[in-house]
Scaffold this motif. Sequence first.
Motif, PDB file in Angstrom:
ATOM      1  N   LEU A 274       0.802  -1.039   0.139  1.00 21.31           N
ATOM      2  CA  LEU A 274      -0.156  -0.125   0.074  1.00 21.31           C
ATOM      3  C   LEU A 274       0.937   1.185   0.036  1.00 21.31           C
ATOM      4  CD1 LEU A 274      -2.911  -1.035   2.597  1.00 21.31           C
ATOM      5  CD2 LEU A 274      -2.919  -0.588   0.176  1.00 21.31           C
ATOM      6  N   ASP A 275       0.385   2.014  -0.843  1.00 25.09           N
ATOM      7  CA  ASP A 275       1.276   3.370  -0.859  1.00 25.09           C
ATOM      8  C   ASP A 275       0.581   4.635   0.019  1.00 25.09           C
ATOM      9  OD1 ASP A 275       2.602   5.778  -1.536  1.00 25.09           O
ATOM     10  OD2 ASP A 275       2.077   5.875  -3.400  1.00 25.09           O
ATOM     11  N   PRO A 276       1.382   4.759   1.089  1.00 24.71           N
ATOM     12  CA  PRO A 276       0.721   5.811   2.007  1.00 24.71           C
ATOM     13  C   PRO A 276       0.359   7.016   1.464  1.00 24.71           C
ATOM     14  CG  PRO A 276       2.541   4.752   3.027  1.00 24.71           C
ATOM     15  CD  PRO A 276       2.600   4.698   1.465  1.00 24.71           C
ATOM     16  N   GLY A 277       1.136   7.449   0.389  1.00 22.49           N
ATOM     17  CA  GLY A 277       0.928   8.832  -0.397  1.00 22.49           C
ATOM     18  C   GLY A 277      -0.242   8.667  -0.987  1.00 22.49           C
ATOM     19  N   GLN A 278      -0.925   7.660  -1.470  1.00 26.30           N
ATOM     20  CA  GLN A 278      -2.288   7.743  -1.819  1.00 26.30           C
ATOM     21  C   GLN A 278      -3.391   8.227  -1.079  1.00 26.30           C
ATOM     22  OE1 GLN A 278      -2.778   4.037  -4.140  1.00 26.30           O
ATOM     23  NE2 GLN A 278      -1.500   4.621  -5.790  1.00 26.30           N
ATOM     24  N   SER A 279      -3.154   7.441   0.364  1.00 25.28           N
ATOM     25  CA  SER A 279      -4.297   7.545   1.399  1.00 25.28           C
ATOM     26  C   SER A 279      -4.191   9.139   2.086  1.00 25.28           C
ATOM     27  CB  SER A 279      -4.065   6.491   2.417  1.00 25.28           C
ATOM     28  OG  SER A 279      -4.185   5.319   1.872  1.00 25.28           O
ATOM     29  N   THR A 280      -2.994   9.558   1.856  1.00 22.27           N
ATOM     30  CA  THR A 280      -2.568  10.703   2.689  1.00 22.27           C
ATOM     31  C   THR A 280      -2.894  12.062   1.515  1.00 22.27           C
ATOM     32  OG1 THR A 280      -0.385  10.803   2.193  1.00 22.27           O
ATOM     33  CG2 THR A 280      -1.289   9.989   4.455  1.00 22.27           C
ATOM     34  N   ARG A 281      -3.268  11.774   0.342  1.00 20.79           N
ATOM     35  CA  ARG A 281      -3.186  12.707  -0.734  1.00 20.79           C
ATOM     36  C   ARG A 281      -4.032  13.794  -0.503  1.00 20.79           C
ATOM     37  NH1 ARG A 281      -3.358   9.639  -5.013  1.00 20.79           N
ATOM     38  NH2 ARG A 281      -0.960   9.868  -5.282  1.00 20.79           N
ATOM     39  N   PHE A 282      -5.469  13.443   0.025  1.00 16.93           N
ATOM     40  CA  PHE A 282      -6.334  14.569   0.384  1.00 16.93           C
ATOM     41  C   PHE A 282      -5.916  15.401   1.506  1.00 16.93           C
ATOM     42  CE2 PHE A 282     -10.157  15.895   2.831  1.00 16.93           C
ATOM     43  CZ  PHE A 282     -10.612  16.722   2.205  1.00 16.93           C
ATOM     44  N   THR A 283      -5.322  14.720   2.618  1.00 15.88           N
ATOM     45  CA  THR A 283      -4.767  15.327   3.757  1.00 15.88           C
ATOM     46  C   THR A 283      -3.479  16.439   3.444  1.00 15.88           C
ATOM     47  OG1 THR A 283      -5.349  13.535   5.199  1.00 15.88           O
ATOM     48  CG2 THR A 283      -3.599  14.938   6.105  1.00 15.88           C
ATOM     49  N   GLU A 284      -2.962  15.998   2.673  1.00 12.12           N
ATOM     50  CA  GLU A 284      -1.646  16.662   1.833  1.00 12.12           C
ATOM     51  C   GLU A 284      -2.026  18.040   1.084  1.00 12.12           C
ATOM     52  OE1 GLU A 284       2.494  16.527  -0.891  1.00 12.12           O
ATOM     53  OE2 GLU A 284       1.089  14.588  -0.281  1.00 12.12           O
ATOM     54  N   ARG A 285      -3.171  17.677   0.462  1.00 12.46           N
ATOM     55  CA  ARG A 285      -3.701  18.916  -0.396  1.00 12.46           C
ATOM     56  C   ARG A 285      -4.371  20.007   0.633  1.00 12.46           C
ATOM     57  NH1 ARG A 285      -5.591  15.392  -5.843  1.00 12.46           N
ATOM     58  NH2 ARG A 285      -3.438  15.240  -6.687  1.00 12.46           N
ATOM     59  N   LEU A 288      -1.961  22.062   2.060  1.00 16.13           N
ATOM     60  CA  LEU A 288      -1.420  22.947   1.268  1.00 16.13           C
ATOM     61  C   LEU A 288      -2.262  24.070   1.138  1.00 16.13           C
ATOM     62  CD1 LEU A 288       0.629  23.995  -0.842  1.00 16.13           C
ATOM     63  CD2 LEU A 288      -0.661  22.539  -2.308  1.00 16.13           C
ATOM     64  N   LEU A 289      -3.742  23.928   1.109  1.00 18.20           N
ATOM     65  CA  LEU A 289      -4.535  25.081   0.947  1.00 18.20           C
ATOM     66  C   LEU A 289      -4.431  25.892   2.506  1.00 18.20           C
ATOM     67  CD1 LEU A 289      -6.967  26.575  -0.048  1.00 18.20           C
ATOM     68  CD2 LEU A 289      -8.613  24.843   0.633  1.00 18.20           C
ATOM     69  N   LEU A 290      -4.619  25.187   3.667  1.00 21.63           N
ATOM     70  CA  LEU A 290      -4.694  25.691   4.944  1.00 21.63           C
ATOM     71  C   LEU A 290      -3.362  26.590   5.091  1.00 21.63           C
ATOM     72  CD1 LEU A 290      -6.441  23.303   7.086  1.00 21.63           C
ATOM     73  CD2 LEU A 290      -7.267  25.200   5.932  1.00 21.63           C
ATOM     74  N   ALA A 291      -2.251  25.980   4.662  1.00 21.81           N
ATOM     75  CA  ALA A 291      -0.950  26.680   4.800  1.00 21.81           C
ATOM     76  C   ALA A 291      -0.828  28.016   3.918  1.00 21.81           C
ATOM     77  CB  ALA A 291       0.319  25.442   4.157  1.00 21.81           C
ATOM     78  N   SER A 292      -1.359  28.056   2.788  1.00 18.61           N
ATOM     79  CA  SER A 292      -1.411  29.161   1.808  1.00 18.61           C
ATOM     80  C   SER A 292      -2.441  30.131   2.435  1.00 18.61           C
ATOM     81  CB  SER A 292      -2.052  28.854   0.443  1.00 18.61           C
ATOM     82  OG  SER A 292      -1.215  27.488  -0.259  1.00 18.61           O
ATOM     83  N   LEU A 293      -3.281  29.856   3.003  1.00 14.68           N
ATOM     84  CA  LEU A 293      -4.313  30.761   3.631  1.00 14.68           C
ATOM     85  C   LEU A 293      -3.507  31.298   5.039  1.00 14.68           C
ATOM     86  CD1 LEU A 293      -7.722  28.971   3.455  1.00 14.68           C
ATOM     87  CD2 LEU A 293      -7.099  31.159   2.198  1.00 14.68           C
ATOM     88  N   SER A 294      -2.694  30.413   5.576  1.00 14.64           N
ATOM     89  CA  SER A 294      -2.003  31.049   6.787  1.00 14.64           C
ATOM     90  C   SER A 294      -0.855  31.927   6.617  1.00 14.64           C
ATOM     91  CB  SER A 294      -1.238  29.822   7.388  1.00 14.64           C
ATOM     92  OG  SER A 294      -2.037  28.653   7.870  1.00 14.64           O
TER      93      SER A 294
END
Length: 427
Positions: A274-285, A288-294
């Motif tokens: 299993l690739d954790p990157g696939q499961s965490t893709r939504f969390t990562e994105r 990214l959005l929250l960091a930009s707003l930050s």
Amino acid sequence: MNAWAVVVAGGVVVSYGALSRRLSSTVVSGPLVFMLCGLAIGPLGLDLLDPAGDLEVTRALLEAALVLVLFADAAGIRAGDLRREEFLPLRLLAVGLPLTMALGWLAAWPLLPGLSVWELALVAVILAPTDAALGQQAVSNKRVPALVRGGLSVESGLNDGLALPFFVLALAAVAEGHGHPGIAETFLRALLLSSAIGIAAGWTVASLLRWSHSRGWSSPEWQQFLTLVVPVIAYVVCTAAEGSGFIGAWVAGLAFGIRMRRTITGPDLLPRNLDPGQSTRFTERLGLLLASLSFLVFGAVILGPVLQHLSWRPVVYALVSLTVIRMLPVALALAGTGLRPASVAYIGWFGPRGLASLVFGLLAFEEHLPGGTLLSEVIAVTVGLSILLHGATAPFLGNRYGAWFSRTLGVNPNLRENALAQDDTPR
């Protein structure tokens, strides 16, 4: 929060999203766009945000962004990455990071008078973690050797989590005489208890995902939603236990990634990973959005007010922090590795300060430390200058360094920088 500020923030997100690919090859980085827009709606511009009244919103946004980024970064790091990237990330983390903290502490003594010994240490620790997102082109430029790109990425993914224990202990030492728990209790709660909670949360949810995936019972979409809950649970439980929610989220990411990568047997009885990157893709994105707003809120609520009453000392320390305090430890950490001076200078320069420093600084400010105002000014100016300087120089220096590497490689195919030649095809 002013309703028009929300409208402006939404407009900035839409505008940058529409131009993001075009801007990615220019000196106009995402963090710079959001920070400048924040300055425009803050007290230096339209004054749509109240620095005092919106501080809670700022804290919630920054903390949420950091929790998700810590978890996603930690889950994406493989133990093999440290071996594959050879010496670089290990040296930067095991040698460069502690030296950066120590040198930052020493340099703060003459430049920031009025701060106590532990407040000076707190400044050094807060400004030690790097944020690769602020100089993304320096890491993503394919002309740059894969060894250097990978080393910087792994360093950025791990050093904010590794700096957390130092931050927690330094903050405990500063506030120990003001009714706060001592260092020993802080160590037990923030480090040991939070780590245990993080391991339990990450391992348990990853095991559940593996069990469900092996039977084909869960959809990819819901796997990503389920993964998003992990850092939230770890953070909330650790906070309720008076530990460190950030350490819990980071450790949960490590445990989640390790558990998810173990081979399982699917419904077709064939082994698979299993690739954790696939499961965490939504969390990562979402992170990214929250960091930009930050960065937008940072410009309006934190940096704007600081610029109204800025003295020379925070500016000088910020410049020293971004140059000498970062670059000298990197040079010492990489001594004897065979890397050319151009590579050492490139790695040393691209150590931008970002989200982790902002959140750590905000947490320290809320402790009402005697030197809290000066400490906040130094952190705000350092992050602001980093967003400006690292974002602006990433395209130019990435191309210049990539061109140097191509020329030198033609003369000397055995360059140490070319150790990962299979991933390092200059374009």
